[in-house]
Design a protein around this motif. Sequence first.
Motif, mmCIF file in Angstrom:
data_model
loop_
_atom_site.group_PDB
_atom_site.id
_atom_site.type_symbol
_atom_site.label_atom_id
_atom_site.label_comp_id
_atom_site.label_asym_id
_atom_site.label_seq_id
_atom_site.Cartn_x
_atom_site.Cartn_y
_atom_site.Cartn_z
ATOM 1 N N LEU A 40 0.823 -1.206 0.000
ATOM 2 C CA LEU A 40 0.000 0.000 0.000
ATOM 3 C C LEU A 40 0.862 1.263 0.000
ATOM 4 C CD1 LEU A 40 -2.804 -1.070 2.495
ATOM 5 C CD2 LEU A 40 -2.986 -0.833 0.013
ATOM 6 N N ARG A 41 2.168 1.083 -0.180
ATOM 7 C CA ARG A 41 3.068 2.235 -0.225
ATOM 8 C C ARG A 41 2.625 3.174 -1.350
ATOM 9 N NH1 ARG A 41 9.332 1.020 -0.719
ATOM 10 N NH2 ARG A 41 9.031 0.549 1.503
ATOM 11 N N GLY A 42 2.490 4.434 -1.030
ATOM 12 C CA GLY A 42 2.077 5.422 -2.027
ATOM 13 C C GLY A 42 0.579 5.606 -2.118
ATOM 14 N N VAL A 43 -0.203 4.734 -1.450
ATOM 15 C CA VAL A 43 -1.655 4.880 -1.442
ATOM 16 C C VAL A 43 -2.044 5.831 -0.315
ATOM 17 C CG1 VAL A 43 -3.864 3.691 -1.179
ATOM 18 C CG2 VAL A 43 -1.985 2.585 -2.405
ATOM 19 N N SER A 44 -2.864 6.803 -0.622
ATOM 20 C CA SER A 44 -3.219 7.839 0.341
ATOM 21 C C SER A 44 -3.790 7.228 1.624
ATOM 22 C CB SER A 44 -4.247 8.795 -0.266
ATOM 23 O OG SER A 44 -4.648 9.771 0.666
ATOM 24 N N GLY A 45 -3.285 7.694 2.773
ATOM 25 C CA GLY A 45 -3.801 7.281 4.066
ATOM 26 C C GLY A 45 -3.226 5.977 4.584
ATOM 27 N N SER A 46 -2.331 5.331 3.836
ATOM 28 C CA SER A 46 -1.781 4.041 4.264
ATOM 29 C C SER A 46 -0.587 4.239 5.185
ATOM 30 C CB SER A 46 -1.374 3.213 3.046
ATOM 31 O OG SER A 46 -2.504 2.936 2.257
#
Length: 307
Positions: A40-46
């Motif tokens: 989820l690296r780079g996914v907002s809020g992760s």
Amino acid sequence: MRFFLAGVSFFLFSGPALADPAPSPASPLAADQVFFVETLRGVSGSRTNQAALDLGLDYARIKYPYGMVNLLDPGQSAVEYRSRLPITDLEKILQVEQQSGVKSGEKITLVAMDGKTAPATVASFAYLGNSPSTVLVAAILKLKTPDAQMTGQRGLALRGSVKLKPNPRIQLQPQEKIAPELSDRLFALAVPPERLGQTLTDIRVIPARLDASDKIYYFVSYWHHPQGAYDLEDMQSAGSLFRVEGEKIVDLNLPADLEVKAVWDLNGDEKPEILGTAGDGAQVCHRLYSWDGKNFTLIKEGLCAGY
């Protein structure tokens, strides 16, 4: 099976049956005991205590009533690349649980490339844009302790709370130095004559131990495509596995398009499981194989990313 609609790529999968919580020692791994993990690296809020489990379900059939997205309807919109859309509708959640066999609150064990493990729990479900043209139906995992190594890369997970028996004899050994003349010989054997006129890139020769002996095996991989103008599908992965016996080099018939990523002994049977990727410039998928010293058996394919 894969199809395109309005610029979005979908994959059709059938959901796995329910399984025992974890593989028992020395038993063969079944497809429904292993999962591919999406970072989820780079996914907002992760955060570094979260990862996504690929459930192998068709996003369109889960999300949309007719199994397809109509982009002309303002009420329907595709999930964008590196974005996450939580699944909050109870009926949809139950559908995902029934089709995947994965339940909210279930225990999952993440496995890093070096064999390190970390316990995790299924916290929720979501649609996840894992590439510019593909969307996963995913279980969102939560680790008790943040760990960027475990959650910052695509990898593997096992169902249940699993303690892997350390087996340093079965693993990749990228730190081992290879004599340049041996590396050249191995690469020459891995490239068939019909590819000599093509462009070859991302060449790798990686030593590994695949059994309890002192034998060293060599994974060779590269990408190839025709010179000049070419289509994305013309860029192909390629891989080979060799064992050196004195002056003789034995080809062990690795699936011909596999680029190895990790080697483990996941079930304690002193035989390796091999994680790799295979595909072309349009789509790359993860595969997990077992090897008994003679034959490779595909355990599972998934986590496909289109471009």
